[in-house]
Scaffold this motif. Structure first.
Motif, PDB file in Angstrom:
ATOM      1  N   UNK A   1       1.037   9.168  -9.219  1.00  0.00           N
ATOM      2  CA  UNK A   1       0.992   8.913  -7.756  1.00  0.00           C
ATOM      3  C   UNK A   1      -0.047   8.006  -7.171  1.00  0.00           C
ATOM      4  N   UNK A   2       0.226   7.613  -5.956  1.00  0.00           N
ATOM      5  CA  UNK A   2      -0.919   6.959  -5.390  1.00  0.00           C
ATOM      6  C   UNK A   2      -2.029   7.805  -4.992  1.00  0.00           C
TER       7      UNK A   2
ATOM      8  N   UNK B   1       1.908   3.369  -7.483  1.00  0.00           N
ATOM      9  CA  UNK B   1       1.371   2.507  -8.529  1.00  0.00           C
ATOM     10  C   UNK B   1       0.313   3.286  -9.177  1.00  0.00           C
ATOM     11  N   UNK B   2       0.767   4.329 -10.009  1.00  0.00           N
ATOM     12  CA  UNK B   2      -0.105   5.099 -10.677  1.00  0.00           C
ATOM     13  C   UNK B   2      -1.055   4.554 -11.584  1.00  0.00           C
ATOM     14  N   UNK B   3      -2.382   5.208 -11.863  1.00  0.00           N
ATOM     15  CA  UNK B   3      -2.985   5.268 -12.913  1.00  0.00           C
ATOM     16  C   UNK B   3      -2.916   6.452 -13.801  1.00  0.00           C
ATOM     17  N   UNK B   4      -2.402   6.165 -15.089  1.00  0.00           N
ATOM     18  CA  UNK B   4      -2.108   7.330 -15.823  1.00  0.00           C
ATOM     19  C   UNK B   4      -3.325   8.121 -16.264  1.00  0.00           C
ATOM     20  N   UNK B   5      -4.462   7.386 -16.103  1.00  0.00           N
ATOM     21  CA  UNK B   5      -5.730   8.272 -16.529  1.00  0.00           C
ATOM     22  C   UNK B   5      -6.394   9.175 -15.388  1.00  0.00           C
TER      23      UNK B   5
ATOM     24  N   UNK C   1     -13.493  11.219  -7.526  1.00  0.00           N
ATOM     25  CA  UNK C   1     -13.799  10.091  -8.178  1.00  0.00           C
ATOM     26  C   UNK C   1     -12.390   9.339  -8.456  1.00  0.00           C
ATOM     27  N   UNK C   2     -11.355  10.019  -8.948  1.00  0.00           N
ATOM     28  CA  UNK C   2     -10.164   9.198  -9.105  1.00  0.00           C
ATOM     29  C   UNK C   2      -9.737   8.719  -7.838  1.00  0.00           C
ATOM     30  N   UNK C   3      -9.827   9.468  -6.890  1.00  0.00           N
ATOM     31  CA  UNK C   3      -9.205   8.977  -5.488  1.00  0.00           C
ATOM     32  C   UNK C   3     -10.206   7.797  -4.911  1.00  0.00           C
ATOM     33  N   UNK C   4     -11.183   7.878  -5.326  1.00  0.00           N
ATOM     34  CA  UNK C   4     -12.152   6.473  -5.019  1.00  0.00           C
ATOM     35  C   UNK C   4     -11.741   5.266  -5.630  1.00  0.00           C
ATOM     36  N   UNK C   5     -11.239   5.772  -6.973  1.00  0.00           N
ATOM     37  CA  UNK C   5     -10.607   4.386  -7.443  1.00  0.00           C
ATOM     38  C   UNK C   5      -9.254   3.887  -7.278  1.00  0.00           C
ATOM     39  N   UNK C   6      -8.440   4.973  -6.544  1.00  0.00           N
ATOM     40  CA  UNK C   6      -6.978   4.872  -6.552  1.00  0.00           C
ATOM     41  C   UNK C   6      -6.505   3.663  -5.934  1.00  0.00           C
ATOM     42  N   UNK C   7      -5.141   3.507  -5.953  1.00  0.00           N
ATOM     43  CA  UNK C   7      -4.439   2.390  -5.492  1.00  0.00           C
ATOM     44  C   UNK C   7      -4.484   2.035  -4.135  1.00  0.00           C
ATOM     45  N   UNK C   8      -4.818   3.143  -3.393  1.00  0.00           N
ATOM     46  CA  UNK C   8      -4.611   3.114  -1.641  1.00  0.00           C
ATOM     47  C   UNK C   8      -6.054   2.757  -1.368  1.00  0.00           C
ATOM     48  N   UNK C   9      -6.939   2.711  -2.042  1.00  0.00           N
ATOM     49  CA  UNK C   9      -8.399   2.540  -1.445  1.00  0.00           C
ATOM     50  C   UNK C   9      -9.068   3.780  -0.457  1.00  0.00           C
TER      51      UNK C   9
END
Lengths: 401, 401
Positions: A53-54, A360-364, A370-378
């Motif tokens: 997911x985004x 634009x998922x990040x598979x990790x 924390x993951x959401x802070x680094x996510x593709x949507x900002x």
């Protein structure tokens, strides 16, 4: 997105959108483990979604601002919560299916306990039973506040009720009678605007009448009024976004908020399973479904870290039935953070997940702060959730040639 | 945050906030090492803090906009720098404790060297000694610019002085006399608005008088005037945020900026140690402390990468005395970036660190541009620093029900 722009770009489509709101989603680290509630919870389904997911973090109102439930939800429904305000009285009224009209003034009422000298000794009247409150509400309905004003009183739950005054010239710009502390008498309502004099008088007359009606009703021998408000004029989701929108919420307030935006309430489900069943039954009739999950917030407000973790895990366990509906677009959001270590709503940004074929998922990634802070949507305003959902549902046309 | 919203939400608390501004914080990679000044510097204390803090990047004015010191600081103090402008003349005046009143027009003055034909040969008059400038300023005070206008001239440092015109109908919308290049004569001041005619005339009369007074004073035989401005009407921090705010700054300009916002200057400290001592001495009397550190910017402006690295390391070494004060909330910010490879202020976003009990740290983070870009706060307007500090200090109440 400005709603005029939304009106310009929105176009119908055959796609289905589900917005799952985990109330009070997002927290802070446990002082010992240094892991947040989301990081602590075992959430295999949410984590699998997150990796497809985004992700991002939403700012409900503005940086540093702690939102109430009203602004938190309005933002997720696409409204600038600083432009559109929903009074608590209005929330309570629409949440019990009271059909407010624009001239109404709606008020949130509490039964309370008063001492002989009128000093408040319990702001919630010992949380009297709902049944008892219903009896007392019947007495309040007999109070006369003047010839031009109709009085409606409706029980909500335990000590809470809704008062609605209906009349041609009512103005909600009056002060509350709840001093928000013990040991003092309830306040008199004062007009905060010259045109609100009659409304303040009606409210005070109602309070005087209640004092007489409730003399023998201790511990519920008094009342406190707050959240005095009129219906906000929210542009309706159907007009703005060209969608048929529905809500499946267990608690009245969230059904009420959704209805203000123009959503149809799909019955009165009592569990997550019933919420999903309501969606399935009405799947063809609507384009957008708002599903509200409360227990994350309740645990957070109680300051119970473990209970919040459990509430997240419980939701995760139940998530597959929702995923089985195979919405084209699924958003998982929160109306605000409720970190257990604060035992209150907070100003922190809120994890957000958007699942669709166009991400634009990040598979990790996992589903946490924390993951959401680094996510593709900002990090972005929560009012942008709606245009994101719409875009991913192929429901927004191109801007400009 | 809109300041009206801030007024609505701000509430007093017992918490202490420190905002440490490293002037010109944030840079660009060295062409050889590909590491920025912050990435190159050994900063054990800042790095330890970073791993326990919220990180982000601030945008001082708007994307792509390079801020001067005025807008850079106003933004950190919570003002939209596009709404509130502070002229350089005003900055210089308040920075030397000159008590400006609203009718004043304040001007930044430079002594300069003029050739026989009035062409400028040195815009800074060989950076004449402050003592010499003081003597010349006494001559300038004798200049008469008309019956209704009082003239104040105050030395600042070396070739710099402040001119203040005081009179009932002055208007700062006039052009500067500094052509900002050599080989041409100083310009005449022109009104930029019809109501500024008298002010332009007074400034030109002052320049004519100075030319006569300074004939024998080469290399300081002329002057250049710029930054012509009136006092901005900034809402005061105390009124908006319900805080008592104080500043500890070595350079006059930053004390001046802080004073415009309503901060009390804690003496005139001459070192970081003295700044921290000032905070300690006044710890109980204030809620918010602004500490300004200049040498990062100076090194950046000089284009000296190594000196900027050294300035950062020097600050890091001294940081523990500040941390010993144990503020409830500590912000480490910059007013703008000053990358050494640009030898100038720049438009780049600026590293920001917020330390409090309520953060979402990434334990792997260090204090540099890259970690801050991945930080939990995202990239956000610098004017949001103030509401963030206030929220973390439990000084903002909830918005809406």
């Amino acid at each position: 997105m400005d709603l005029d722009l939304a009106r310009l770009l929105a176009r119908p489509a055959e796609t289905k959108i589900v917005l799952l709101v985990l109330d009070g989603l997002g927290g802070l680290s446990h002082p010992q483990t240094r892991r947040t509630e989301l990081q602590t919870a075992r959430t295999p389904h949410l984590n699998r979604l997150a990796a497809q997911s985004d992700l991002g973090l939403t700012v409900p109102v503005a940086p540093g601002v702690t939102p109430g439930s009203g602004p938190g939800h309005l933002a997720l429904f696409g409204y600038d919560p600083l432009m559109f305000e929903v009074g608590r009285g209005v929330l309570e009224a629409v949440g019990i299916d009271f059909a407010l009209v624009p001239e109404d003034v709606a008020v949130r009422g509490n039964f309370c306990t008063l001492a002989r000298d009128d000093a408040i000794t319990d702001r919630r009247a010992g949380r009297i039973a709902t049944k008892r409150a219903q009896k007392l509400v019947e007495r309040l309905r007999t109070i006369d506040v003047g010839p031009a004003i109709e009085v409606f009183v409706e029980p909500v739950r335990e000590h809470r009720f809704v008062l609605v005054l209906r009349g041609p010239d009512l103005d909600a710009r009056v002060s509350e009678t709840d001093p928000q502390r013990l040991g003092v008498a309830p306040l008199r309502s004062e007009p905060l605007h010259p045109s609100a004099l009659a409304t303040a008088q009606a409210i005070n007359q109602f309070c005087d009448g209640a004092r007489r009606q409730l003399t023998d009703a201790a511990p519920a021998n008094g009342l406190l009024l707050r959240g005095i408000a009129k219906l906000p004029q929210l542009p309706q989701l159907e007009d703005v976004w060209k969608i048929q929108a529905a809500s499946a919420a267990i608690y009245p307030m969230y059904r009420g908020l959704a209805r203000l935006a123009g959503m149809t309430a799909l019955g009165r489900p009592a569990s997550f399973d019933e919420q999903v069943t309501a969606l399935r039954q009405h799947w063809d009739a609507y384009d957008y479904f708002f599903v509200h999950y409360k227990s994350t917030d309740t645990a957070g407000e109680d300051g119970d870290f473990d209970a919040k973790v459990a509430a997240i895990e419980e939701l995760d366990r139940q998530l597959p039935v929702l995923l089985d509906l195979e919405p084209d677009v699924l958003g998982v959001a929160g109306d605000h953070a409720t970190p257990a270590i604060l035992a209150a709503h907070s100003w922190h940004s809120v994890p957000f997940l958007l699942h669709s074929p166009y991400t634009r998922p990040d598979p990790r990634a996992t589903f946490d702060e924390l993951s959401c802070a680094h996510g593709s949507l900002g990090t972005f305003p929560a009012a942008a959730v709606m245009p994101f959902l719409m875009a991913h549902a192929s429901r927004l046309s191109k801007y400009g040639a």
